[in-house]
Design a protein around this motif. Structure first.
Motif, PDB file in Angstrom:
ATOM      1  N   ARG A  56       0.549  -1.155  -0.276  1.00 38.78           N
ATOM      2  CA  ARG A  56      -0.298   0.106  -0.023  1.00 38.78           C
ATOM      3  C   ARG A  56       0.654   1.360   0.365  1.00 38.78           C
ATOM      4  O   ARG A  56       1.708   1.601   0.859  1.00 38.78           O
ATOM      5  CB  ARG A  56      -1.022   0.344   0.835  1.00 38.78           C
ATOM      6  N   HIS A  57       0.530   2.263  -1.235  1.00 42.60           N
ATOM      7  CA  HIS A  57       1.095   3.805  -1.454  1.00 42.60           C
ATOM      8  C   HIS A  57       0.512   4.520  -0.032  1.00 42.60           C
ATOM      9  O   HIS A  57      -0.611   4.501  -0.973  1.00 42.60           O
ATOM     10  CB  HIS A  57       1.714   3.971  -2.529  1.00 42.60           C
ATOM     11  N   LEU A  58       1.418   5.341   0.726  1.00 44.54           N
ATOM     12  CA  LEU A  58       0.512   6.618   1.085  1.00 44.54           C
ATOM     13  C   LEU A  58       1.144   7.469   0.733  1.00 44.54           C
ATOM     14  O   LEU A  58       2.043   7.532   0.136  1.00 44.54           O
ATOM     15  CB  LEU A  58       1.193   5.819   2.886  1.00 44.54           C
ATOM     16  N   ASP A  59       0.502   8.931   1.274  1.00 45.82           N
ATOM     17  CA  ASP A  59       0.530   9.999   0.461  1.00 45.82           C
ATOM     18  C   ASP A  59       1.310  10.460   0.926  1.00 45.82           C
ATOM     19  O   ASP A  59       2.345  11.165  -0.180  1.00 45.82           O
ATOM     20  CB  ASP A  59      -1.216  11.101   1.791  1.00 45.82           C
ATOM     21  N   ASP A  60       2.214  10.263   1.296  1.00 49.92           N
ATOM     22  CA  ASP A  60       3.366  10.947   2.254  1.00 49.92           C
ATOM     23  C   ASP A  60       4.910  10.207   1.544  1.00 49.92           C
ATOM     24  O   ASP A  60       5.868  10.318   1.631  1.00 49.92           O
ATOM     25  CB  ASP A  60       3.443  11.236   3.365  1.00 49.92           C
ATOM     26  N   GLY A  61       4.639   9.747   0.295  1.00 48.89           N
ATOM     27  CA  GLY A  61       5.525   8.766  -0.349  1.00 48.89           C
ATOM     28  C   GLY A  61       5.577   7.124   0.375  1.00 48.89           C
ATOM     29  O   GLY A  61       6.647   6.214  -0.234  1.00 48.89           O
ATOM     30  N   GLU A  63       5.697   3.110   2.011  1.00 47.19           N
ATOM     31  CA  GLU A  63       4.999   1.933   1.778  1.00 47.19           C
ATOM     32  C   GLU A  63       4.713   1.123   2.909  1.00 47.19           C
ATOM     33  O   GLU A  63       5.876   1.033   3.409  1.00 47.19           O
ATOM     34  CB  GLU A  63       5.427   1.674   0.595  1.00 47.19           C
ATOM     35  N   ARG A  76      -9.753   2.603   6.139  1.00 44.92           N
ATOM     36  CA  ARG A  76      -8.662   1.825   4.623  1.00 44.92           C
ATOM     37  C   ARG A  76      -7.318   1.525   4.973  1.00 44.92           C
ATOM     38  O   ARG A  76      -6.823   1.552   4.481  1.00 44.92           O
ATOM     39  CB  ARG A  76      -8.378   2.859   3.695  1.00 44.92           C
TER      40      ARG A  76
END
Length: 102
Positions: A56-61, A63, A76
């Motif tokens: 899963r890739h988070l908004d702040d870059g 993983e 989520r």
């Protein structure tokens, strides 16, 4: 003097994290399924090699490795973050075997 609602931890028994408590009970912390047993013919499998893991890739870059067997919740999150070395559950399927079958 009143008794505290939450007792202080006993120094002989340090507190355990939620993930460690699931592992101690023989349950996978994300899927809540029993851990895959290990014996001489079946070496222990780990989540890092399972086809059910999801990156899963988070908004702040950043993983995070998650379990694909865990249904998406309202927030989520898909359960706890996994480590490559975490013991696998009984629904473990080797990622390399899945790639060969397609």
């Amino acid at each position: 003097m009143t008794t505290p609602l939450i007792p202080a931890p006993d120094p002989k028994y340090p507190p355990r994290g939620a993930i460690r408590m699931y592992l101690d009970r023989g349950e996978h912390p994300a899927s809540r399924l029993p851990l895959l047993g290990a014996d001489a013919d079946n070496p222990p499998a780990v989540c890092g090699g399972c086809v059910n893991t999801v990156l899963r890739h988070l908004d702040d870059g950043q993983e995070r490795l998650k379990c694909g067997l865990q249904p998406r919740g309202r927030r989520r999150k898909r359960g706890p973050d996994l480590r490559d070395s975490m013991p696998a559950c009984v629904k473990y399927a080797a990622a390399s075997a899945a790639a060969r079958n397609t």
